[in-house]
Every structure is written in structure tokens, then in C-alpha cells.
Design a protein around this motif. Structure first.
Motif, PDB file in Angstrom:
ATOM      1  N   THR A 197     -26.709  18.300 -21.893  1.00  0.00           N
ATOM      2  CA  THR A 197     -27.613  18.729 -20.837  1.00  0.00           C
ATOM      3  C   THR A 197     -28.998  18.146 -21.073  1.00  0.00           C
ATOM      4  N   THR A 198     -29.566  17.524 -20.033  1.00  0.00           N
ATOM      5  CA  THR A 198     -30.891  16.920 -20.122  1.00  0.00           C
ATOM      6  C   THR A 198     -31.968  17.975 -19.881  1.00  0.00           C
ATOM      7  N   GLN A 199     -33.229  17.601 -20.053  1.00  0.00           N
ATOM      8  CA  GLN A 199     -34.340  18.521 -19.839  1.00  0.00           C
ATOM      9  C   GLN A 199     -34.446  18.947 -18.371  1.00  0.00           C
ATOM     10  N   SER A 200     -33.918  18.139 -17.460  1.00  0.00           N
ATOM     11  CA  SER A 200     -33.953  18.470 -16.032  1.00  0.00           C
ATOM     12  C   SER A 200     -32.728  19.279 -15.603  1.00  0.00           C
ATOM     13  N   ASN A 201     -31.925  19.726 -16.586  1.00  0.00           N
ATOM     14  CA  ASN A 201     -30.708  20.528 -16.355  1.00  0.00           C
ATOM     15  C   ASN A 201     -29.559  19.735 -15.736  1.00  0.00           C
ATOM     16  N   ASN A 202     -29.696  18.439 -15.652  1.00  0.00           N
ATOM     17  CA  ASN A 202     -28.554  17.607 -15.301  1.00  0.00           C
ATOM     18  C   ASN A 202     -27.686  17.433 -16.550  1.00  0.00           C
ATOM     19  N   THR A 203     -26.402  17.155 -16.351  1.00  0.00           N
ATOM     20  CA  THR A 203     -25.502  17.077 -17.498  1.00  0.00           C
ATOM     21  C   THR A 203     -24.683  15.792 -17.466  1.00  0.00           C
ATOM     22  N   PHE A 204     -24.395  15.305 -18.652  1.00  0.00           N
ATOM     23  CA  PHE A 204     -23.414  14.237 -18.846  1.00  0.00           C
ATOM     24  C   PHE A 204     -22.144  14.891 -19.389  1.00  0.00           C
ATOM     25  N   ASP A 205     -21.042  14.727 -18.693  1.00  0.00           N
ATOM     26  CA  ASP A 205     -19.765  15.292 -19.115  1.00  0.00           C
ATOM     27  C   ASP A 205     -18.777  14.166 -19.403  1.00  0.00           C
ATOM     28  N   PHE A 206     -17.978  14.363 -20.439  1.00  0.00           N
ATOM     29  CA  PHE A 206     -16.936  13.396 -20.797  1.00  0.00           C
ATOM     30  C   PHE A 206     -15.604  14.129 -20.784  1.00  0.00           C
ATOM     31  N   LEU A 207     -14.682  13.618 -19.968  1.00  0.00           N
ATOM     32  CA  LEU A 207     -13.424  14.321 -19.733  1.00  0.00           C
ATOM     33  C   LEU A 207     -12.238  13.413 -19.991  1.00  0.00           C
ATOM     34  N   VAL A 208     -11.166  14.015 -20.487  1.00  0.00           N
ATOM     35  CA  VAL A 208      -9.869  13.351 -20.557  1.00  0.00           C
ATOM     36  C   VAL A 208      -9.005  13.959 -19.459  1.00  0.00           C
ATOM     37  N   LYS A 209      -8.173  13.139 -18.832  1.00  0.00           N
ATOM     38  CA  LYS A 209      -7.413  13.653 -17.696  1.00  0.00           C
ATOM     39  C   LYS A 209      -6.005  13.080 -17.664  1.00  0.00           C
ATOM     40  N   THR A 210      -5.146  13.818 -17.000  1.00  0.00           N
ATOM     41  CA  THR A 210      -3.777  13.382 -16.779  1.00  0.00           C
ATOM     42  C   THR A 210      -3.366  13.818 -15.387  1.00  0.00           C
ATOM     43  N   GLY A 211      -2.406  13.103 -14.804  1.00  0.00           N
ATOM     44  CA  GLY A 211      -2.025  13.451 -13.448  1.00  0.00           C
ATOM     45  C   GLY A 211      -0.684  12.879 -13.046  1.00  0.00           C
ATOM     46  N   VAL A 212      -0.211  13.334 -11.883  1.00  0.00           N
ATOM     47  CA  VAL A 212       1.021  12.848 -11.276  1.00  0.00           C
ATOM     48  C   VAL A 212       0.743  12.574  -9.806  1.00  0.00           C
ATOM     49  N   ASN A 213       1.242  11.446  -9.326  1.00  0.00           N
ATOM     50  CA  ASN A 213       1.060  11.060  -7.933  1.00  0.00           C
ATOM     51  C   ASN A 213       2.429  10.768  -7.320  1.00  0.00           C
ATOM     52  N   GLN A 243       0.844  -1.182   0.000  1.00  0.00           N
ATOM     53  CA  GLN A 243       0.000   0.000   0.000  1.00  0.00           C
ATOM     54  C   GLN A 243       0.886   1.242   0.000  1.00  0.00           C
ATOM     55  N   TYR A 244       0.518   2.212  -0.843  1.00  0.00           N
ATOM     56  CA  TYR A 244       1.266   3.462  -0.967  1.00  0.00           C
ATOM     57  C   TYR A 244       0.336   4.642  -0.711  1.00  0.00           C
ATOM     58  N   LEU A 245       0.789   5.538   0.165  1.00  0.00           N
ATOM     59  CA  LEU A 245       0.051   6.760   0.474  1.00  0.00           C
ATOM     60  C   LEU A 245       0.707   7.910  -0.269  1.00  0.00           C
ATOM     61  N   GLY A 246      -0.107   8.719  -0.953  1.00  0.00           N
ATOM     62  CA  GLY A 246       0.496   9.755  -1.777  1.00  0.00           C
ATOM     63  C   GLY A 246      -0.350  10.992  -1.956  1.00  0.00           C
ATOM     64  N   LEU A 247       0.255  11.987  -2.597  1.00  0.00           N
ATOM     65  CA  LEU A 247      -0.382  13.246  -2.958  1.00  0.00           C
ATOM     66  C   LEU A 247      -0.553  13.278  -4.468  1.00  0.00           C
ATOM     67  N   HIS A 248      -1.778  13.553  -4.904  1.00  0.00           N
ATOM     68  CA  HIS A 248      -2.111  13.508  -6.330  1.00  0.00           C
ATOM     69  C   HIS A 248      -2.466  14.900  -6.841  1.00  0.00           C
ATOM     70  N   GLY A 249      -1.983  15.219  -8.039  1.00  0.00           N
ATOM     71  CA  GLY A 249      -2.367  16.436  -8.735  1.00  0.00           C
ATOM     72  C   GLY A 249      -2.695  16.129 -10.175  1.00  0.00           C
ATOM     73  N   GLY A 250      -3.741  16.748 -10.724  1.00  0.00           N
ATOM     74  CA  GLY A 250      -4.125  16.419 -12.085  1.00  0.00           C
ATOM     75  C   GLY A 250      -4.803  17.552 -12.817  1.00  0.00           C
ATOM     76  N   LEU A 251      -4.908  17.394 -14.123  1.00  0.00           N
ATOM     77  CA  LEU A 251      -5.645  18.297 -14.996  1.00  0.00           C
ATOM     78  C   LEU A 251      -6.705  17.504 -15.742  1.00  0.00           C
ATOM     79  N   LEU A 252      -7.883  18.107 -15.916  1.00  0.00           N
ATOM     80  CA  LEU A 252      -8.991  17.470 -16.619  1.00  0.00           C
ATOM     81  C   LEU A 252      -9.530  18.426 -17.670  1.00  0.00           C
ATOM     82  N   TYR A 253      -9.886  17.870 -18.826  1.00  0.00           N
ATOM     83  CA  TYR A 253     -10.455  18.671 -19.912  1.00  0.00           C
ATOM     84  C   TYR A 253     -11.801  18.079 -20.308  1.00  0.00           C
TER      85      TYR A 253
END
Length: 209
Positions: free
Chosen positions: A110-126, A94-104
Motif C-alpha cells: 500500500t502506497t502513501q496515497s492508499n493505492n495498492t500494488f497486488d500480486f496474484l496467482v491464478k488458475t482457470g477453466v474456459n 476464433q473461439y467464444l467461451g465462458l471462463h471461470g477462475g480463482l485468484l490468490y
């Protein structure tokens, strides 16, 4: 366990000041050990192992509404099995760490109820260090905490995809996949160990402001 609750409360409290969203993510790690001995020879008998991971942190927009950054604490299991007809091995770490990332966010619906489906690509360093480690060889257990291949500073880079269902009055739920590569940057011994991990994650998100 109490320390984990205190950590979560701390992040929730600081998140309300500095972020728009607090998240908790958990899932499965499927890890492949890449081990090289002093002669740079790989061990062909290593097989992938499974383990869990947990991450808590916060996210907020960066530059514009489609780009976000995240900061959090993570706990990862990097496990493996191996052996041949004469010997069997097992590693549980087990490893305990600090994570930082960027998401695009590259696509939203957006649905009729104003809820949204989002699709993101991400990268990070831990950046992490081992907090628990055992090796089993033919039923005998050995401590890995002070083994140079496992101890010290481990840096992990990751790339992935996330699908998120957002509810404005609450937060949201997400599903994601990450491919991670980890290497021990403080190991000065001739034996080298790195991890390749396929990670499946489920996240819950809470709006702050």
C-alpha cells in the motif's frame, strides 16, 4: 459490434448486483498447434501463430479477502502457420467461451496515497466453441467451422500471474501472463488437435461496491 456493446452493458448491470468488480481484459495469444493424424503422427511443420483475445466479466472475494473468483465471457484467436518447400498453410480461428477462475493475492503493498500494488496467482477453466475458422493452403481458403478437429466443445485450463495497481476511488489496471492448454473434448475422429497458448494480458477494473 452492437452485440458486443449490449453484452458489456448486461455484465455491467448484473455486476452491480452480484460482484465487487467488473473487468475487461485484452492481449495477445501466442499459440502452438499440436496435431496428430489417424496414425498418431505429429506434423513437424507447424509453427506458432499470434492472435488477440478479449474477456469481460466480474470478480468478487471468495472465502476471504485474499481469494477471489471470476466469471466472464471470452473471445480467443488460436492461429498457426506451417508448411514446407512445396506447401504453405495458415489457420485463423476464433473461439467464444465462458471462463471461470480463482485468484490468490499472495502479496500487497500500500502506497502513501492508499493505492495498492497486488500480486496474484491464478488458475482457470474456459469452455468454448468455434465461431470463425479459415484454413489457407497455397492461397486457397477452406472453412473450418464443421471440421471435427475444430468444432464442438473445447476445454482450456490455464495458470498464470497478475500484477494489479488498485485505486480505491476507481478500480485498477493489471498486467498478466497465462499459460493455457486447450483440448477438443467432443472430437470423435481419429485426427486430434490441441492448442498450447502463451497469453499476455492488459486489464482494466471498475469497482462496483
Amino acid at each position: 459490434m452492437m452485440k458486443n456493446y449490449l453484452l458489456l452493458l448486461f455484465l455491467l448491470a448484473t455486476g452491480s448486483i452480484f460482484s465487487q468488480e467488473v473487468y475487461f481484459a485484452t492481449g495477445k495469444n501466442y499459440t502452438k498447434y499440436i496435431y496428430k493424424d489417424a496414425n498418431l503422427q505429429k506434423n513437424p511443420n507447424l509453427q506458432s501463430g499470434t492472435g488477440s483475445f478479449y474477456e469481460v466479466g466480474f470478480m468478487e472475494p471468495f472465502v476471504n479477502k485474499n481469494i477471489f473468483y471470476s466469471v466472464g465471457l471470452s473471445l480467443n484467436d488460436y492461429n498457426a502457420v506451417g508448411g514446407n518447400t512445396a506447401n504453405s498453410y495458415r489457420w485463423d480461428t476464433q473461439y467464444l467461451g465462458l471462463h471461470g477462475g480463482l485468484l490468490y493475492n499472495f502479496y500487497s503493498y500500500t502506497t502513501q496515497s492508499n493505492n495498492t500494488f497486488d500480486f496474484l496467482v491464478k488458475t482457470g477453466v474456459n469452455a468454448s466453441t468455434i465461431v470463425y475458422g479459415k484454413q489457407e493452403v497455397n492461397g486457397v481458403y477452406y472453412d473450418l467451422i464443421h471440421q471435427k478437429e475444430f468444432s464442438g466443445m473445447v476445454l482450456e485450463s490455464s495458470v498464470g500471474l497478475m500484477a494489479k495497481y488498485s485505486i480505491p476511488s476507481f478500480g485498477g489496471l493489471s498486467l498478466g501472463y497465462n499459460f493455457c492448454q486447450s483440448i477438443n473434448v467432443s472430437n470423435s475422429s481419429k485426427e486430434k488437435l490441441s492448442f498450447n497458448t502463451n497469453q499476455l494480458e492488459l486489464g482494466i477494473h471498475f469497482n462496483i461496491n
